[in-house]
Design a protein around this motif. Structure first.
Motif, PDB file in Angstrom:
ATOM      1  N   ALA A   2      69.453  19.090 -25.211  1.00  0.00           N
ATOM      2  CA  ALA A   2      70.423  18.018 -24.958  1.00  0.00           C
ATOM      3  C   ALA A   2      69.818  16.653 -25.271  1.00  0.00           C
ATOM      4  N   GLN A   3      68.523  16.545 -25.063  1.00  0.00           N
ATOM      5  CA  GLN A   3      67.876  15.242 -25.344  1.00  0.00           C
ATOM      6  C   GLN A   3      67.800  14.985 -26.851  1.00  0.00           C
ATOM      7  N   SER A   4      67.568  16.087 -27.606  1.00  0.00           N
ATOM      8  CA  SER A   4      67.553  16.033 -29.064  1.00  0.00           C
ATOM      9  C   SER A   4      66.819  14.810 -29.610  1.00  0.00           C
ATOM     10  N   GLN A   5      65.538  14.750 -29.293  1.00  0.00           N
ATOM     11  CA  GLN A   5      64.749  13.575 -29.696  1.00  0.00           C
ATOM     12  C   GLN A   5      63.965  13.843 -30.979  1.00  0.00           C
ATOM     13  N   GLU A   6      63.264  12.815 -31.435  1.00  0.00           N
ATOM     14  CA  GLU A   6      62.492  12.946 -32.681  1.00  0.00           C
ATOM     15  C   GLU A   6      61.302  13.883 -32.509  1.00  0.00           C
ATOM     16  N   VAL A   7      60.797  13.946 -31.282  1.00  0.00           N
ATOM     17  CA  VAL A   7      59.634  14.802 -31.036  1.00  0.00           C
ATOM     18  C   VAL A   7      59.943  15.741 -29.886  1.00  0.00           C
ATOM     19  N   LEU A   8      59.639  17.022 -30.086  1.00  0.00           N
ATOM     20  CA  LEU A   8      59.779  17.987 -28.991  1.00  0.00           C
ATOM     21  C   LEU A   8      58.384  18.509 -28.654  1.00  0.00           C
ATOM     22  N   LEU A   9      57.984  18.326 -27.412  1.00  0.00           N
ATOM     23  CA  LEU A   9      56.694  18.845 -26.954  1.00  0.00           C
ATOM     24  C   LEU A   9      56.999  19.992 -26.000  1.00  0.00           C
ATOM     25  N   ALA A  10      56.581  21.186 -26.361  1.00  0.00           N
ATOM     26  CA  ALA A  10      56.953  22.361 -25.561  1.00  0.00           C
ATOM     27  C   ALA A  10      55.710  23.134 -25.154  1.00  0.00           C
ATOM     28  N   ASP A  11      55.656  23.425 -23.871  1.00  0.00           N
ATOM     29  CA  ASP A  11      54.494  24.128 -23.335  1.00  0.00           C
ATOM     30  C   ASP A  11      54.928  25.528 -22.898  1.00  0.00           C
ATOM     31  N   GLU A  12      54.592  26.524 -23.688  1.00  0.00           N
ATOM     32  CA  GLU A  12      54.930  27.930 -23.401  1.00  0.00           C
ATOM     33  C   GLU A  12      56.427  28.108 -23.063  1.00  0.00           C
ATOM     34  N   PRO A  13      57.345  27.695 -23.940  1.00  0.00           N
ATOM     35  CA  PRO A  13      58.765  27.751 -23.583  1.00  0.00           C
ATOM     36  C   PRO A  13      59.353  29.157 -23.552  1.00  0.00           C
ATOM     37  N   THR A  14      58.622  30.132 -24.109  1.00  0.00           N
ATOM     38  CA  THR A  14      59.193  31.489 -24.163  1.00  0.00           C
ATOM     39  C   THR A  14      58.408  32.491 -23.318  1.00  0.00           C
ATOM     40  N   SER A  15      57.476  31.974 -22.531  1.00  0.00           N
ATOM     41  CA  SER A  15      56.546  32.888 -21.833  1.00  0.00           C
ATOM     42  C   SER A  15      57.254  33.827 -20.862  1.00  0.00           C
ATOM     43  N   SER A  16      58.394  33.399 -20.311  1.00  0.00           N
ATOM     44  CA  SER A  16      59.063  34.266 -19.328  1.00  0.00           C
ATOM     45  C   SER A  16      60.315  34.932 -19.893  1.00  0.00           C
ATOM     46  N   LEU A  17      60.454  34.889 -21.196  1.00  0.00           N
ATOM     47  CA  LEU A  17      61.696  35.427 -21.780  1.00  0.00           C
ATOM     48  C   LEU A  17      61.463  36.784 -22.464  1.00  0.00           C
ATOM     49  N   ASP A  18      62.509  37.615 -22.404  1.00  0.00           N
ATOM     50  CA  ASP A  18      62.417  38.894 -23.130  1.00  0.00           C
ATOM     51  C   ASP A  18      62.608  38.609 -24.620  1.00  0.00           C
ATOM     52  N   ASP A  19      62.446  39.640 -25.437  1.00  0.00           N
ATOM     53  CA  ASP A  19      62.463  39.451 -26.893  1.00  0.00           C
ATOM     54  C   ASP A  19      63.758  38.799 -27.378  1.00  0.00           C
TER      55      ASP A  19
END
Lengths: 412, 201
Positions: B141-158
């Motif tokens: 939703a923020q849709s900014q110029e830079v996205l900094l993501a720290d382990e965004p998929t670590s708790s998700l299934d395939d």
């Protein structure tokens, strides 16, 4: 999401904590306001207390009661003393008793004014008296005619300076009053009094009186249901005296030991009242101080606890781009929400609590009026409480400024 | 937006020079405890080095006031935290609005991550995977110029990992994405993959 909504959601979703905080603050502010009201009222009587003559004679009771009843129109309808005693003293006749004891010398009365309190009308006191009221000494702050004349005829009244503006009356107007007697709550039927004069403002209790002649007042009490006295209607509540210096002891001995009346020397009773009020004031101020300190510490503790529990939240908000200034605003807005609701609650609690406390204190305090406790004092109290609550947000803000976001976000 | 770290010294690591071009998709890998999260915080201006320069579009952030840094971060960056960091007393929708999105946009992003039904649920009542998707929806939703993501998929299934990563990479090609992850499933989305050991001086 704007800061108002965020703060509102925080308070709403932590309802129990918010309600407890608001309740404790509201009750503390209400208690402080009530104590302040007591303090102001007990102090205000010294401003309005009339300063005429040097002694008062009234029915046997406490000297302070006589002082406040006669010179500040406080308390219920006082008990009666025979008018004969007044007449004798006024005529400077020799006083003879059944045991043949006689008093004449030893004191000299230079001024004497009768007072018969015979009812209340919308916070104003109905007083029967005579024209000597207009010649009280010292003349400073003594009642003086502004318009009209002293009531000479039955059914006429001279009104204190506060009355015309409070009740929109002028010379020639009629008011309908009820008489009351000592020791009874039953009133007489309403009877008219025609305003024939208005007093100049004195800044004293005189402004709160409605003065008629003695005959009118005595007739009114005589027809009040339940009135009965061995002296018939020829009674007074008090008479104000000026006794020449040196004669006080002799006069006090006569009145106190040989009559049904009691003398109260004004300066002596004022001094006693001041001592009494002074010690009460010190106690009240101490309690107010303790309450204020407790309230401030409670607010600080609450705000600190809230910010301790919210370090992660505040760090997240910082990471999302909310500046320290934004978060300071957020904490202040929460303070304003809590403060405003607490103050509204305090106003309600005060409205409920105040009459009970004032009733408990009883007739030793004057009635609350817009003069002795103006509404702006409540507004100022509320504003002070709000500022105090907002200021209590400052230490948490200081903590916020020292927060290490990196460490907090990593949950270290 | 271009990011650069130069002659950085911190308590955890030193970096001589790390340049991330505008629109670059960089995956940072490395064993636990090597400072990957700290590196992201450094890039976001949430952590200041003992010495060295953090440059945002050639501006050294140490020359900016705290307010300017906050404003810059709010207008240029979106973050997905390792610990998700959603406010537990807010609903999923409100947590997304917290990033500055309108209610409508927040609901749209929530729909995209498959949580349309959970908009009014408090985040504390959501599963870890659902919370992770709310955090992703907030950054979308923020849709900014830079996205900094720290382990965004670590708790998700395939399936969810694939869906979420697709959404993250569906944005503008000018958006720089810097992600810290151990997840091999996401490697194919990046133009550059570096190990923390290579970055450290």
């Amino acid at each position: 999401m704007n800061l108002f909504r965020l703060s509102f959601l925080y308070l709403k979703r932590h309802l129990f904590t918010t309600v407890v905080t608001i309740l404790s603050l509201g009750i503390a502010i209400a208690a402080v306001t009530v104590l302040m009201k007591l303090e102001v009222l007990s102090h205000s009587r010294f401003d309005t207390l009339a300063n005429q003559g040097n002694a008062i004679v009234g029915a046997k009771s406490g000297g302070i009661d006589i002082l406040l009843g006669a010179l500040n129109f406080e308390g219920d309808i006082p008990n009666y003393v025979p008018q004969n005693l007044y007449e004798t003293l006024k005529a400077k006749k020799e006083i003879s008793f059944e045991d043949q004891t006689k008093f004449k010398d030893g004191f000299s009365i230079t001024h004497i004014t009768p007072i018969l309190v015979f009812g209340k009308y919308k916070g104003f006191t109905l007083v029967g008296t005579d024209e000597s009221l207009l010649n009280l000494t010292p003349s400073e702050n003594a009642p003086q005619l502004d318009k009209g004349s002293f009531p000479q005829n039955p059914g006429e009244v001279l009104v204190g300076a506060s009355f015309p503006s409070a009740e929109a009356v002028e010379v020639g107007s009629n008011i309908y009053v009820h008489a009351n007697i000592h020791g009874s709550t039953v009133s007489s039927s309403a009877f008219p009094l025609k305003v024939v004069g208005i007093l100049k403002p004195t800044g004293k209790a005189w402004d709160q009186g409605l003065y008629t002649n003695l005959a009118t007042a005595q007739t009114a009490i005589a027809v009040t249901p339940g009135y009965s006295s061995i002296w018939g209607p020829k009674v007074l509540s008090y008479f104000l005296l000026n006794i020449e210096i040196g004669g006080e002891d002799s006069f006090a001995s006569l009145i106190n030991q040989r009559t049904v009346a009691q003398i109260a020397f004004i300066e002596k009773e004022k001094s006693r009242l001041q001592d009494l009020t002074g010690s009460n004031q010190s106690l009240q101020l101490l309690i107010v101080g303790i309450l204020l300190a407790l309230s401030t510490l409670t607010v600080l503790a609450v705000f600190f606890t809230r910010i301790e529990a919210r370090t992660m939240e505040l760090a997240v908000l910082r990471a999302l781009g909310y500046s320290r200034r934004d978060l300071t605003r957020l904490l202040f807005i929460e303070g304003i929400w809590i403060g405003a609701i607490s103050i509204a609650l305090a106003a309600i609690v005060e409205l409920i609590l105040s009459p009970f406390i004032l009733k408990t204190v009883g007739s030793t305090l004057p009635l609350v009026t817009s003069t002795n406790f103006p509404p702006w004092m409540i507004a100022v109290t509320g504003a002070c409480a709000l500022v105090a609550i907002i200021l209590a947000s400052l230490p948490p803000v200081w903590k916020l400024y020292r927060q290490d976001i990196h460490t907090t976000l990593r949950n270290i | 937006m271009e990011l650069r770290l130069r002659n950085i010294k911190t308590a955890f690591f030193n970096i001589k020079d790390l340049h991330i071009a505008s629109g670059e998709r960089l995956l940072i890998k490395g064993p636990s405890g090597t400072g990957k999260t700290t590196l992201l915080h450094l890039l976001a201006g949430l952590y200041l080095p003992s010495s060295g320069e953090v440059l945002w579009d050639k501006t050294d952030i140490s020359t900016l006031s705290e307010n300017q840094v906050s404003h810059f971060r709010k207008s240029k960056m979106s973050l997905i935290f390792q610990n998700l960091n959603l406010l537990p007393y807010l609903t999923a929708l409100e947590n997304i609005e917290l990033g500055g999105a309108s209610g409508q946009l927040a609901q749209e992003k929530l729909n995209q991550v498959g949580l349309a039904e959970k908009s009014v649920a408090r985040t504390q009542s959501l599963s870890l995977g659902e919370q992770q998707r709310v955090a992703v929806a907030r950054s979308l939703a923020q849709s900014q110029e830079v996205l900094l993501a720290d382990e965004p998929t670590s708790s998700l299934d395939d399936v969810n990992a694939e869906q979420v990563t697709n959404l993250l990479f569906n944005g503008s090609s000018k958006q720089s994405i810097i992600m810290v992850s151990h997840d091999h499933r996401v490697e194919k989305f990046f133009t550059r993959i570096v190990d923390m050991k290579e970055i450290m001086a």
